[in-house]
Scaffold this motif. Structure first.
Motif, PDB file in Angstrom:
ATOM      1  N   VAL A  14       0.928  -1.074   0.021  1.00  0.00           N
ATOM      2  CA  VAL A  14       0.098  -0.018   0.081  1.00  0.00           C
ATOM      3  C   VAL A  14       0.887   1.167   0.088  1.00  0.00           C
ATOM      4  O   VAL A  14       1.660   1.340   1.219  1.00  0.00           O
ATOM      5  CB  VAL A  14      -0.915   0.038   1.252  1.00  0.00           C
ATOM      6  CG1 VAL A  14      -1.942   1.054   1.243  1.00  0.00           C
ATOM      7  CG2 VAL A  14      -1.827  -1.383   1.241  1.00  0.00           C
ATOM      8  N   ALA A  18      -4.074   7.431   0.357  1.00  0.00           N
ATOM      9  CA  ALA A  18      -5.089   7.252  -0.733  1.00  0.00           C
ATOM     10  C   ALA A  18      -5.364   5.832  -1.013  1.00  0.00           C
ATOM     11  O   ALA A  18      -6.554   5.248  -0.732  1.00  0.00           O
ATOM     12  CB  ALA A  18      -5.099   7.907  -1.890  1.00  0.00           C
ATOM     13  N   GLU A  19      -4.193   5.038  -1.179  1.00  0.00           N
ATOM     14  CA  GLU A  19      -4.303   3.698  -1.371  1.00  0.00           C
ATOM     15  C   GLU A  19      -4.967   3.008  -0.050  1.00  0.00           C
ATOM     16  O   GLU A  19      -5.724   1.813  -0.332  1.00  0.00           O
ATOM     17  CB  GLU A  19      -2.896   3.098  -1.935  1.00  0.00           C
ATOM     18  CG  GLU A  19      -2.694   3.343  -3.325  1.00  0.00           C
ATOM     19  CD  GLU A  19      -1.544   2.419  -3.810  1.00  0.00           C
ATOM     20  OE1 GLU A  19      -1.234   2.990  -4.838  1.00  0.00           O
ATOM     21  OE2 GLU A  19      -0.957   1.458  -3.180  1.00  0.00           O
ATOM     22  N   ARG A  21      -6.707   3.922   1.880  1.00  0.00           N
ATOM     23  CA  ARG A  21      -8.478   4.151   2.082  1.00  0.00           C
ATOM     24  C   ARG A  21      -9.194   3.177   1.295  1.00  0.00           C
ATOM     25  O   ARG A  21     -10.151   2.840   1.311  1.00  0.00           O
ATOM     26  CB  ARG A  21      -8.555   5.602   1.969  1.00  0.00           C
ATOM     27  CG  ARG A  21      -8.463   6.700   3.196  1.00  0.00           C
ATOM     28  CD  ARG A  21      -9.001   7.939   3.202  1.00  0.00           C
ATOM     29  NE  ARG A  21      -8.064   9.019   2.391  1.00  0.00           N
ATOM     30  CZ  ARG A  21      -7.098   9.387   3.061  1.00  0.00           C
ATOM     31  NH1 ARG A  21      -6.876   9.148   4.564  1.00  0.00           N
ATOM     32  NH2 ARG A  21      -6.125  10.177   2.550  1.00  0.00           N
ATOM     33  N   GLU A  22      -8.499   3.064   0.009  1.00  0.00           N
ATOM     34  CA  GLU A  22      -8.884   2.029  -1.146  1.00  0.00           C
ATOM     35  C   GLU A  22      -8.972   0.817  -0.559  1.00  0.00           C
ATOM     36  O   GLU A  22     -10.100  -0.137  -0.832  1.00  0.00           O
ATOM     37  CB  GLU A  22      -8.069   2.314  -2.379  1.00  0.00           C
ATOM     38  CG  GLU A  22      -8.601   3.477  -3.245  1.00  0.00           C
ATOM     39  CD  GLU A  22      -7.445   3.267  -4.556  1.00  0.00           C
ATOM     40  OE1 GLU A  22      -7.000   2.233  -4.757  1.00  0.00           O
ATOM     41  OE2 GLU A  22      -7.207   4.372  -4.836  1.00  0.00           O
ATOM     42  N   VAL A  23      -8.195   0.378   0.188  1.00  0.00           N
ATOM     43  CA  VAL A  23      -7.972  -0.986   0.886  1.00  0.00           C
ATOM     44  C   VAL A  23      -9.333  -1.239   1.587  1.00  0.00           C
ATOM     45  O   VAL A  23      -9.968  -2.079   1.730  1.00  0.00           O
ATOM     46  CB  VAL A  23      -6.816  -1.401   1.388  1.00  0.00           C
ATOM     47  CG1 VAL A  23      -6.943  -2.827   2.014  1.00  0.00           C
ATOM     48  CG2 VAL A  23      -5.781  -1.431   0.482  1.00  0.00           C
ATOM     49  N   GLY A  24      -9.545   0.040   2.511  1.00  0.00           N
ATOM     50  CA  GLY A  24     -10.602  -0.092   3.369  1.00  0.00           C
ATOM     51  C   GLY A  24     -10.576   0.337   4.737  1.00  0.00           C
ATOM     52  O   GLY A  24      -9.367   0.731   5.018  1.00  0.00           O
ATOM     53  N   TYR A  27      -8.455  -1.599   7.268  1.00  0.00           N
ATOM     54  CA  TYR A  27      -6.795  -1.359   6.953  1.00  0.00           C
ATOM     55  C   TYR A  27      -6.310  -0.089   7.520  1.00  0.00           C
ATOM     56  O   TYR A  27      -5.326  -0.072   8.466  1.00  0.00           O
ATOM     57  CB  TYR A  27      -6.447  -1.579   5.403  1.00  0.00           C
ATOM     58  CG  TYR A  27      -5.114  -1.355   5.140  1.00  0.00           C
ATOM     59  CD1 TYR A  27      -4.259  -2.566   5.512  1.00  0.00           C
ATOM     60  CD2 TYR A  27      -4.399  -0.140   4.887  1.00  0.00           C
ATOM     61  CE1 TYR A  27      -2.930  -2.551   5.265  1.00  0.00           C
ATOM     62  CE2 TYR A  27      -2.992  -0.367   4.747  1.00  0.00           C
ATOM     63  CZ  TYR A  27      -2.371  -1.203   4.831  1.00  0.00           C
ATOM     64  OH  TYR A  27      -1.003  -1.383   4.502  1.00  0.00           O
TER      65      TYR A  27
END
Ligand SMILES: [Fe+2]
Ligand SMILES: [Fe+2]
Length: 241
Positions: A14, A18-19, A21-24, A27
């Motif tokens: 990661v 931003a990434e 937050r994309e993972v969730g 995370y």
């Protein structure tokens, strides 16, 4: 994406907030807890141990070294705080500090033993983050490791010098006993849902007890083999009491 488990953890990398937050949210929450604990511990350690040690240091050279160490520890706090800010974490300094910070530091001898023992706990914890799935945290752990190793070696060299002096030996042994015992909760409880989440998400790869056992092994080697002192009777498990 499949839901990761402790047995089959997340194996991605990661690269940014931003990434993350994309993972969730799970995370962000897990990596946020690890970052927040370092934000808090680096600050608290600097404020209650390293900064007062400047006043306790007996010589100008020791004062200079203590200033350098205090500066580096406040610097670590600021670097972890930057990661926390980028992840938009709530204020980490409002959380409860770790029990190790209940140790009352009153002498220079205690300070050098603290650097040899407690900073070694920090090295054991950071060692693991060097492989962490969140790359900003991985890179920060890699960047800070040389300074943490310097703190440990400073403490270890001074502890060994003092342990060789018959008049100081008992005082050094007492500080070793207290600081090894105080450091054990640093690694968290034996049964920990936080640690499960850290391992699921590839943020850590050991259980709290495995990390604690490594700390015990490394500090025992230093205390017994290098400093010729006795190691306190301690357990690699801890249930919070
Ligand atoms: Fe530090
Ligand atoms: Fe340190």
């Amino acid at each position: 994406m499949r839901t990761p488990t402790v047995e089959a953890p997340f194996s991605g990398e990661v690269r940014s907030p931003a990434e993350a937050r994309e993972v969730g949210a799970d995370y962000v929450n897990a990596v946020g807890k690890v970052i927040a604990s370092h934000v808090r511990n680096e600050y608290t350690g600097a404020a209650i141990f390293d900064e007062p040690a400047i006043g306790l240091a007996p010589t100008p050279r020791d004062k200079w070294l203590a200033c350098r160490i205090a500066m580096e520890e406040y610097g670590h706090h600021l670097r972890f705080q930057k990661l926390a800010t980028e992840l938009e974490l709530p204020d980490a300094l409002t959380g409860a500090p770790l029990s190790v910070f209940e140790y009352e530091l009153t002498t220079w001898v205690e300070f050098v033993v603290l650097k040899a023992i407690v900073d070694l706990a920090e090295v054991v914890l950071m060692d693991e983050l060097v492989e962490c799935s969140y790359l900003p945290l991985r890179h920060l752990a890699q960047a800070l490791m040389p300074e943490e190793r310097f703190h440990v070696s400073f403490g270890a060299v001074r502890t060994k010098e003092l342990a060789r002096q018959p008049a100081r030996r008992a005082e050094v042994q007492e500080a070793v006993n207290a600081l090894v015992t105080f450091s054990l909760p640093f690694f968290g409880r034996s049964r920990s849902s936080n640690n499960d989440a850290f391992r699921r998400w590839g943020i850590k790869n050991r259980t709290n007890d495995q990390a604690r056992a490594e700390f015990i092994e490394r500090t025992r080697a230093f205390v017994v083999d290098d400093a010729g002192l006795e190691y306190p009777d301690v357990s690699a498990s801890w249930d919070g009491r």
